[in-house]
Design a protein around this motif. Sequence first.
Motif, mmCIF file in Angstrom:
data_model
loop_
_atom_site.group_PDB
_atom_site.id
_atom_site.type_symbol
_atom_site.label_atom_id
_atom_site.label_comp_id
_atom_site.label_asym_id
_atom_site.label_seq_id
_atom_site.Cartn_x
_atom_site.Cartn_y
_atom_site.Cartn_z
ATOM 1 N N GLU A 89 -8.770 4.288 -17.225
ATOM 2 C CA GLU A 89 -7.858 4.051 -17.325
ATOM 3 C C GLU A 89 -7.096 4.459 -15.941
ATOM 4 O O GLU A 89 -6.849 5.894 -16.549
ATOM 5 N N TYR A 90 -5.785 4.359 -15.808
ATOM 6 C CA TYR A 90 -4.723 4.441 -15.333
ATOM 7 C C TYR A 90 -3.718 3.648 -15.777
ATOM 8 O O TYR A 90 -3.618 2.500 -15.960
ATOM 9 N N ASP A 91 -2.511 4.096 -16.152
ATOM 10 C CA ASP A 91 -1.079 3.748 -17.281
ATOM 11 C C ASP A 91 -1.857 3.075 -18.240
ATOM 12 O O ASP A 91 -1.358 1.561 -18.632
ATOM 13 N N ARG A 93 -4.140 1.119 -18.480
ATOM 14 C CA ARG A 93 -5.143 0.438 -18.277
ATOM 15 C C ARG A 93 -6.986 0.349 -17.866
ATOM 16 O O ARG A 93 -6.623 1.265 -16.838
#
Length: 167
Positions: A89-91, A93
């Motif tokens: 996940e990144y930010d 999302r």
Amino acid sequence: MTSEVPPETPTEAPAVKPTETLAETPSGTPATTPTGAPPAPSPVPSSDARERERRHAQRAEGWSIVWMLVALLVWGWFAFLMLADYGPEYDGRAVCRGPLVGPLPEGRRCEDAWRAWPALLGVLALATLTTVTAAATTVYAKVLTRLAHRDRPSVPLSGGPGAPSRG
């Protein structure tokens, strides 16, 4: 001299016609059948046979429901694999998009054995197989149910007394 004629003795046995014997039908009334021939099967099955047919139809209907649920689960699994985002996940999302939602992911971080096309096609084949099995079992259960209830009076489709007229 009187000559006596000996009584005639038959040289051939007279033709024997088959005798008829009495056999009981399931209703208890006697029926005649030629000797040696088994009695004709009754067109109306006994209550034990009807009960057995009904239980068999219910069992087949239960299996058809099980196969439908399995098919729905496998289709849901296939849809999840095709549409859901995955990976790190990144930010908040997931970085990798599902195969049908976004472009094909590039790089090592989006490699997943279940998202590779051979695995997806295998799950699709499994979903198709369970769907066909569910459909065939459902048809089989419906046929057995109709056969179990075949000796009940049927409702006339048209032309009988009390039938709705087309006009």
